[in-house]
Design an enzyme around this catalytic site. Structure first.
Site, mmCIF file in Angstrom:
data_model
loop_
_atom_site.group_PDB
_atom_site.id
_atom_site.type_symbol
_atom_site.label_atom_id
_atom_site.label_comp_id
_atom_site.label_asym_id
_atom_site.label_seq_id
_atom_site.Cartn_x
_atom_site.Cartn_y
_atom_site.Cartn_z
ATOM 1 C CD1 TRP A 29 -63.295 135.880 11.883
ATOM 2 C CD2 TRP A 29 -62.721 136.296 9.772
ATOM 3 N NE1 TRP A 29 -63.346 137.236 11.707
ATOM 4 C CE2 TRP A 29 -62.994 137.524 10.404
ATOM 5 C CE3 TRP A 29 -62.329 136.303 8.428
ATOM 6 C CZ2 TRP A 29 -62.890 138.743 9.764
ATOM 7 C CZ3 TRP A 29 -62.231 137.517 7.783
ATOM 8 C CH2 TRP A 29 -62.514 138.718 8.447
ATOM 9 C CD GLU A 65 -68.756 130.227 6.340
ATOM 10 O OE1 GLU A 65 -69.496 131.101 5.845
ATOM 11 O OE2 GLU A 65 -67.900 130.476 7.219
ATOM 12 C CB CYS A 87 -62.323 132.264 17.638
ATOM 13 S SG CYS A 87 -62.089 133.700 18.686
ATOM 14 C CB ILE A 89 -63.784 138.570 18.696
ATOM 15 C CG1 ILE A 89 -62.770 137.431 18.923
ATOM 16 C CG2 ILE A 89 -63.502 139.754 19.618
ATOM 17 C CD1 ILE A 89 -61.352 137.775 18.541
ATOM 18 C CD GLU A 92 -67.693 149.723 16.662
ATOM 19 O OE1 GLU A 92 -68.364 150.285 15.787
ATOM 20 O OE2 GLU A 92 -66.586 150.130 17.034
ATOM 21 C CB THR A 93 -72.818 144.946 13.892
ATOM 22 O OG1 THR A 93 -72.068 143.762 13.583
ATOM 23 C CG2 THR A 93 -72.141 146.166 13.300
ATOM 24 C CG HIS A 95 -71.409 139.503 11.961
ATOM 25 N ND1 HIS A 95 -71.935 139.019 10.778
ATOM 26 C CD2 HIS A 95 -70.233 138.866 12.133
ATOM 27 C CE1 HIS A 95 -71.101 138.135 10.262
ATOM 28 N NE2 HIS A 95 -70.062 138.025 11.069
ATOM 29 C CG PHE A 120 -70.562 124.548 20.812
ATOM 30 C CD1 PHE A 120 -71.193 125.004 19.672
ATOM 31 C CD2 PHE A 120 -70.204 125.470 21.788
ATOM 32 C CE1 PHE A 120 -71.464 126.357 19.496
ATOM 33 C CE2 PHE A 120 -70.466 126.820 21.626
ATOM 34 C CZ PHE A 120 -71.100 127.259 20.470
ATOM 35 N NE ARG A 134 -62.760 132.491 28.311
ATOM 36 C CZ ARG A 134 -62.290 133.551 28.965
ATOM 37 N NH1 ARG A 134 -61.277 134.249 28.492
ATOM 38 N NH2 ARG A 134 -62.824 133.926 30.117
#
Length: 162
Positions: A29, A65, A87, A89, A92-93, A95, A120, A134
């Site tokens: 993702w 995962e 990553c 980002i 709006e929620t 999540h 990490f 980054r």
């Protein structure tokens, strides 16, 4: 925070990674970002002596995962350290919060459970531009930093084993 200038990491004191074996688990993702992180990590590991044969890369669907993918490295491959690259980002929620918290806790748990470095390398940014900055942009590449950290932590552990 990723930095373009790695001098604050005392790059001159990075030990040789020649005899070290690394796993890198990369989230698919936000692949444009995560693949850039992986390239940075691989480049830095090789720069410090790791061979291509001693750098194993596996992909997981998303950042959530990453800890399980890293655990698979610990259980199924003979690696000295695992670099976790992803990553997330902000959206709006909530999540974002759940994913970031889960990956953070999972990574901490793996470090302690397996007594081996799990590094990490999860970007947690407000927008896509911050992530790009980054992952090889104006703030350097967090993958580079993760690789340096992995080398230094393996070296630290080896010094305790002597």
């Amino acid at each position: 925070m990723a930095t373009k200038d790695l001098s604050q990491y005392n790059i001159e004191s990075v030990p040789s990674a020649e005899s070290m074996r690394f796993g890198i688990v990369v989230a698919e993702w936000n692949y444009e970002i995560t693949s850039a992180l992986a390239k940075g990590a691989i480049y830095t590991l090789k720069k410090h002596g790791a061979t291509s044969d001693n750098i194993l890369v596996k992909y997981v669907p998303g950042s959530f995962e990453l800890p399980l993918g890293a655990q698979f490295f610990a259980e199924m491959e003979n690696v000295d350290a695992v670099i976790i690259l992803g990553c997330v980002i902000q959206g709006e929620t909530r999540h974002f919060d759940y994913i970031c918290d889960g990956v953070t806790k999972g990574t901490v748990d793996l470090n302690l459970k397996y007594n081996k470095p799990f590094i990490f390398g999860l970007l947690t940014t407000n927008d896509e531009q911050q992530a790009k900055d980054r992952a090889g942009g104006i703030h350097g590449n967090k993958g580079d930093e993760a690789a340096v950290t992995a080398i230094k932590m393996v070296h630290l552990k080896q010094n305790f084993s002597i």
